[in-house]
Each structure stands twice: as C-alpha cells, then as structure tokens.
Design a protein around this motif. Structure first.
Motif, PDB file in Angstrom:
ATOM      1  N   PRO A  19       1.592   2.432   6.316  1.00  0.00           N
ATOM      2  CA  PRO A  19       1.648   2.512   4.873  1.00  0.00           C
ATOM      3  C   PRO A  19       2.023   4.073   4.369  1.00  0.00           C
ATOM      4  CG  PRO A  19      -0.333   1.137   4.977  1.00  0.00           C
ATOM      5  CD  PRO A  19       0.287   1.860   6.611  1.00  0.00           C
ATOM      6  N   LEU A  20       1.385   4.952   5.240  1.00  0.00           N
ATOM      7  CA  LEU A  20       1.885   6.420   4.988  1.00  0.00           C
ATOM      8  C   LEU A  20       3.371   6.673   5.375  1.00  0.00           C
ATOM      9  CD1 LEU A  20      -1.176   8.216   6.508  1.00  0.00           C
ATOM     10  CD2 LEU A  20      -1.007   7.119   4.339  1.00  0.00           C
ATOM     11  N   ILE A  21       3.852   6.035   6.138  1.00  0.00           N
ATOM     12  CA  ILE A  21       5.532   6.019   6.540  1.00  0.00           C
ATOM     13  C   ILE A  21       6.234   5.600   5.510  1.00  0.00           C
ATOM     14  CG2 ILE A  21       6.975   5.432   8.122  1.00  0.00           C
ATOM     15  CD1 ILE A  21       5.019   5.473  10.467  1.00  0.00           C
ATOM     16  N   VAL A  22       5.556   4.355   4.973  1.00  0.00           N
ATOM     17  CA  VAL A  22       6.449   3.678   3.948  1.00  0.00           C
ATOM     18  C   VAL A  22       6.401   4.754   2.467  1.00  0.00           C
ATOM     19  CG1 VAL A  22       6.183   1.861   2.317  1.00  0.00           C
ATOM     20  CG2 VAL A  22       6.095   1.541   4.613  1.00  0.00           C
ATOM     21  N   ARG A  44       0.617  -1.275  -0.048  1.00  0.00           N
ATOM     22  CA  ARG A  44       0.009   0.163  -0.210  1.00  0.00           C
ATOM     23  C   ARG A  44       0.927   1.194   0.028  1.00  0.00           C
ATOM     24  NH1 ARG A  44      -4.949  -1.032   4.292  1.00  0.00           N
ATOM     25  NH2 ARG A  44      -6.189  -2.495   2.739  1.00  0.00           N
ATOM     26  N   GLY A  45       1.907   1.170   0.781  1.00  0.00           N
ATOM     27  CA  GLY A  45       2.962   2.486   0.817  1.00  0.00           C
ATOM     28  C   GLY A  45       3.539   2.534  -0.559  1.00  0.00           C
ATOM     29  N   ALA A  46       4.002   1.490  -1.311  1.00  0.00           N
ATOM     30  CA  ALA A  46       4.448   1.786  -2.636  1.00  0.00           C
ATOM     31  C   ALA A  46       3.343   2.258  -3.530  1.00  0.00           C
ATOM     32  CB  ALA A  46       5.032   0.495  -3.325  1.00  0.00           C
ATOM     33  N   GLY A  47       2.438   2.003  -3.560  1.00  0.00           N
ATOM     34  CA  GLY A  47       1.070   2.407  -4.362  1.00  0.00           C
ATOM     35  C   GLY A  47       0.857   3.706  -3.997  1.00  0.00           C
TER      36      GLY A  47
END
Length: 283
Positions: free
Chosen positions: A256-259, A138-141
């Motif tokens: 996911p936001l941190i990623v 999700r983070g990458a997306g």
C-alpha cells in the motif's frame, strides 16, 4: 550384508550429512555453519545497503543544500527532477530507462539479503499480490491523507522562502515523456518504500532498537534525501515517513505504501507536465 555393500551404504549415508569446511583452526561444526547472523553483521549490512542507495542520496542532498545556501537565497535556487540527459531523443530515452532500471538494484539486494532470514522475503515485506484490492484502497487513502496536507505545506514553505523552486519534470515534449515519468514514479516508490520502510524497519527491529528510534530513523532518512529541495521538503517527507512507518509496523505490508507513493509522484510529475504553467507559478 557383505563388506563391500556395507562400505557402499556408509558412503551413501555420508552424502546426506551437511558438508564441513576445514580452516586453519580445524573443522567447522554444523552448528557454526547454521548459526544466526550476528547483530554486528546485520548492522554492517544495513549501513552498506543504505550506503549504496538512499543513505548516499541523503549525503548528496545535504551537500546540495549547503551549496544552495552559500550561493544565495534558497528561494532563488532551482531543484529539477527528471531532467533530460542527452539532446538526441532516442539516446535520452535509453539513459532514462537505464537510470530507472539500475536504481532498482538496491531493492533486489535488500530482498536478497532478507532471503537469508526464515520465511519468504516478499511476505516479510508485504510486497506480494495476495491482497490487491485492499492494497490499492489503502494506498489511495494514504495518498489522499499525505498529498493534500503535503501540498499545503509545500505552498507555505515556498511563501516563506525555505524551499528551492521545484521543477518536478524537465523532460522534452516527446511521446515517451509521460511513460518515462510513470516509470520514474513507480521506481521511486519501490526504492524508497522497500528500503526506507520495509528493509530498514525489519533490520532495526532485529537489532533491537526501540520502536520510537526505528520510526525516527526511517522518517529522518526519508526527509534527509529530500533536503536538496529545501527545509519544507525535509519536514513534509519526515512527517510522511512517520505515517508510513507506523502503517508498516501495524500492517506489515509495504505494497500500500508503494501504491500511495506512486500516486503522489504521478500527480507531481505528470501533473506538472500537463497542467498549464500559470497554475504552478508558486512552485
């Protein structure tokens, strides 16, 4: 039961009861000791946490923007990030690491304050490691969703002259430069996403703000502490704030936001350092 045994039993029972404190007005009841934190206290706490972290950064960014606008065309000004702090390399590295470490203290403060609420604050914020694969995907997306349009917006802002010239990394060409930039990217991501999304959204919901006002507050705060870069950076980061706030409200996970934020900053910081300078002349 003898009288002495009865007294001993009574004393043991007393030790299991919550302790009462006595003030000028008399004893405080157990209900007063365990009552929920008031909205006024939560509001004050929120202002103070922002005041020692990104709220303070927003005020400085607005002053920096005013200084830049009064010094000449904004496009002629320079906004430098991750700059050297000392000519001596080892001392410079020490300053860089200290700056990254101390910048995370507001995050620890926010998590500590959230620990007063029922439940585990790590789970409340969604910063645990229960779903590593999902969080990474999700983070990458999110990074792709934000990064490509954001780059186009930044290019347009540069052409319109509403952004300062950006230098994402100004560290000397030393062995520790890239590792420090990676740490700085992660530090920015943890600080901003935990404070501006996880903590702020949680507290504003407890303060019974409307959903639209919560999203707007988080997005405007994110945009405001980027104002030192110019108006294009403000708009781009505010839009990012809306997307990230909606994502958190839907998933209750900050990880996911941190990623995503880390990936965006790694590309900006390390990419600027390693890419040929002629590729980046438009910045």
């Amino acid at each position: 039961m003898s009288t002495e045994r009865a007294r001993r039993s009574h004393r043991l029972c007393d030790h299991s009861r919550p302790a009462l404190t006595v003030g000028h007005s008399g004893a405080v009841t157990v209900d007063q000791l365990t009552r929920p934190t008031s909205r006024r206290v939560l509001g004050t706490e929120t202002v103070l946490v922002l005041g020692v972290s990104l709220g303070k950064s927003a005020v400085y960014a607005m002053v920096s923007l005013a200084a830049a606008l009064t010094a000449g065309p904004l496009s002629a000004q320079t906004a430098a990030l991750n700059t050297s702090k000392e000519p001596r390399p080892w001392l410079d590295l020490t300053y860089q690491l200290l700056g990254i470490s101390f910048a995370l203290l507001p995050v620890l403060l926010a998590v500590h304050l959230l620990a007063r609420d029922p439940g585990d604050p790590a789970r409340t914020l969604g910063v645990d490691l229960r779903r590593p694969g999902s969080d990474l995907a999700r983070g990458a997306g999110l990074a792709a969703l934000i990064g490509l349009p954001g780059l186009a917006l930044f290019w347009a802002a540069a052409q319109l002259g509403v952004n300062a010239k950006l230098v994402p990394a100004g560290l000397p060409d030393l062995w520790w430069a890239v590792p420090v930039l990676l740490l700085a990217a992660a530090q920015n991501a943890v600080l901003e996403e935990v404070i501006v999304v996880g903590y702020l959204v949680t507290r504003l919901r407890q303060l019974q703000w409307r959903l639209g006002a919560i999203i707007a507050a988080s997005a405007l705060l994110r945009g405001s502490y980027h104002l030192y870069q110019g108006f294009g950076a403000f708009v781009g980061n505010a839009v990012m704030g809306v997307v990230f706030s909606l994502f958190y409200l839907r998933t209750r996970r900050v990880m996911p936001l941190i990623v995503a934020h880390t990936l965006l900053d790694v590309v900006a910081f390390v990419g600027y350092t390693l890419a040929p300078k002629e590729w980046l002349s438009w910045l």
